[in-house]
Motif scaffolding. Sequence first.
Motif, PDB file in Angstrom:
ATOM      1  N   LYS A  95      69.763 138.607  66.602  1.00 42.62           N
ATOM      2  CA  LYS A  95      69.868 138.371  68.299  1.00 42.62           C
ATOM      3  C   LYS A  95      69.287 137.165  68.819  1.00 42.62           C
ATOM      4  O   LYS A  95      70.046 136.935  70.348  1.00 42.62           O
ATOM      5  CB  LYS A  95      69.067 139.706  68.594  1.00 42.62           C
ATOM      6  CG  LYS A  95      69.213 140.821  68.069  1.00 42.62           C
ATOM      7  CD  LYS A  95      68.663 142.442  68.637  1.00 42.62           C
ATOM      8  CE  LYS A  95      69.046 143.828  67.997  1.00 42.62           C
ATOM      9  NZ  LYS A  95      68.762 143.754  66.703  1.00 42.62           N
ATOM     10  N   GLN A  96      68.693 136.546  68.000  1.00 47.91           N
ATOM     11  CA  GLN A  96      68.467 135.797  69.208  1.00 47.91           C
ATOM     12  C   GLN A  96      68.277 134.654  68.397  1.00 47.91           C
ATOM     13  O   GLN A  96      67.149 134.663  66.932  1.00 47.91           O
ATOM     14  CB  GLN A  96      66.993 135.795  70.019  1.00 47.91           C
ATOM     15  CG  GLN A  96      67.711 135.902  71.801  1.00 47.91           C
ATOM     16  CD  GLN A  96      67.400 134.259  72.155  1.00 47.91           C
ATOM     17  OE1 GLN A  96      67.659 133.227  70.956  1.00 47.91           O
ATOM     18  NE2 GLN A  96      68.617 134.488  73.473  1.00 47.91           N
ATOM     19  N   LYS A 101      62.808 134.193  73.020  1.00 42.69           N
ATOM     20  CA  LYS A 101      63.488 135.042  74.267  1.00 42.69           C
ATOM     21  C   LYS A 101      64.118 136.678  73.031  1.00 42.69           C
ATOM     22  O   LYS A 101      64.231 137.493  74.085  1.00 42.69           O
ATOM     23  CB  LYS A 101      64.714 134.675  73.857  1.00 42.69           C
ATOM     24  CG  LYS A 101      64.767 133.074  75.169  1.00 42.69           C
ATOM     25  CD  LYS A 101      66.163 132.282  74.852  1.00 42.69           C
ATOM     26  CE  LYS A 101      66.145 131.071  76.537  1.00 42.69           C
ATOM     27  NZ  LYS A 101      66.965 130.216  75.804  1.00 42.69           N
ATOM     28  N   HIS A 102      63.424 136.384  72.000  1.00 42.11           N
ATOM     29  CA  HIS A 102      64.296 137.408  70.818  1.00 42.11           C
ATOM     30  C   HIS A 102      62.716 138.604  71.537  1.00 42.11           C
ATOM     31  O   HIS A 102      62.923 139.676  71.149  1.00 42.11           O
ATOM     32  CB  HIS A 102      64.319 137.015  69.395  1.00 42.11           C
ATOM     33  CG  HIS A 102      64.282 137.942  68.934  1.00 42.11           C
ATOM     34  ND1 HIS A 102      63.374 138.620  68.555  1.00 42.11           N
ATOM     35  CD2 HIS A 102      65.189 138.078  67.768  1.00 42.11           C
ATOM     36  CE1 HIS A 102      64.076 140.047  67.754  1.00 42.11           C
ATOM     37  NE2 HIS A 102      64.995 139.565  67.269  1.00 42.11           N
ATOM     38  N   PHE A 138      70.973 137.662  77.776  1.00 45.28           N
ATOM     39  CA  PHE A 138      70.003 137.433  76.922  1.00 45.28           C
ATOM     40  C   PHE A 138      70.558 136.902  75.650  1.00 45.28           C
ATOM     41  O   PHE A 138      69.658 135.655  75.324  1.00 45.28           O
ATOM     42  CB  PHE A 138      69.501 138.778  75.829  1.00 45.28           C
ATOM     43  CG  PHE A 138      68.798 138.889  75.189  1.00 45.28           C
ATOM     44  CD1 PHE A 138      67.831 138.716  75.028  1.00 45.28           C
ATOM     45  CD2 PHE A 138      70.067 139.429  73.732  1.00 45.28           C
ATOM     46  CE1 PHE A 138      67.089 138.585  74.074  1.00 45.28           C
ATOM     47  CE2 PHE A 138      68.914 139.251  72.674  1.00 45.28           C
ATOM     48  CZ  PHE A 138      67.443 139.251  72.600  1.00 45.28           C
ATOM     49  N   ASN A 139      71.408 136.252  75.382  1.00 43.03           N
ATOM     50  CA  ASN A 139      71.556 135.330  74.289  1.00 43.03           C
ATOM     51  C   ASN A 139      73.770 134.826  74.071  1.00 43.03           C
ATOM     52  O   ASN A 139      74.273 134.355  73.493  1.00 43.03           O
ATOM     53  CB  ASN A 139      71.904 136.572  72.747  1.00 43.03           C
ATOM     54  CG  ASN A 139      72.429 137.234  72.477  1.00 43.03           C
ATOM     55  OD1 ASN A 139      73.196 137.695  72.886  1.00 43.03           O
ATOM     56  ND2 ASN A 139      72.197 137.534  71.068  1.00 43.03           N
ATOM     57  N   ASP A 144      72.941 129.042  73.926  1.00 46.31           N
ATOM     58  CA  ASP A 144      72.604 130.173  73.243  1.00 46.31           C
ATOM     59  C   ASP A 144      73.912 129.346  71.898  1.00 46.31           C
ATOM     60  O   ASP A 144      73.314 129.517  70.764  1.00 46.31           O
ATOM     61  CB  ASP A 144      73.161 131.667  73.739  1.00 46.31           C
ATOM     62  CG  ASP A 144      71.626 131.867  74.677  1.00 46.31           C
ATOM     63  OD1 ASP A 144      70.728 131.721  74.071  1.00 46.31           O
ATOM     64  OD2 ASP A 144      72.197 132.689  75.415  1.00 46.31           O
TER      65      ASP A 144
END
Length: 212
Positions: A95-96, A101-102, A138-139, A144
């Motif tokens: 996810k990250q 950030k994760h 988010f990503n 990213d």
Amino acid sequence: MYDESKQKNVTVGKWYTVAEVMKVIMQDIDFYEESGGGVTLSGGEIFFQPAFVTDLAKACHEAGIHVTCETTGYANPQVFLDLAQYIDFMYFDCKQWDSKKHQAGTKVRNELILKNLEAAMQLSNLKVQVRIPVIPGFNYSADDARHFGELFNKIHVPAVELLPFHQFGLKKYAELHREYALKDVKQLQVSDLENFQKILQEAGIDATVNGW
């Protein structure tokens, strides 16, 4: 599920032993052998029940049944490897690339996840399909994408599947009387990920998009 009479969420379902699940699985053994199909272990997160899922995967493996699983990879490394030895194909969500950030998005850091992903890529018995659920805010940025490319090259991930964010979870959260934190996040289409995909491809990663 949400119980209106009790005004709260309650757990429903049935407890099974590995032997009981295998009895159900073996009813379709002829179909598995004919089609090349098998069993998929999914969730939720399978590592919430590590002993059970490992014993079940082992039983399937010993019966010659192909085993696929889906996971976030958040597990003790030894527990992860104990299961992975009985898995043929693994969907691994990443996810990250950034641990802070994760943690902000999932409440856990990602060092453990990336350690397990790197270990999975080195297992000869296991085919791994890495997936990124791409979520605006988010990503989803070009930065990213570049960092994901750097990460995947570092830990020898040759290919990744991009999953555009959707709002299919809205109804389920409403049924559970739970607040959905992503309700205002824009759904993504396949075309929205063209630049993200291109950046990964330029980094040498075989990036594809799986639309919903």
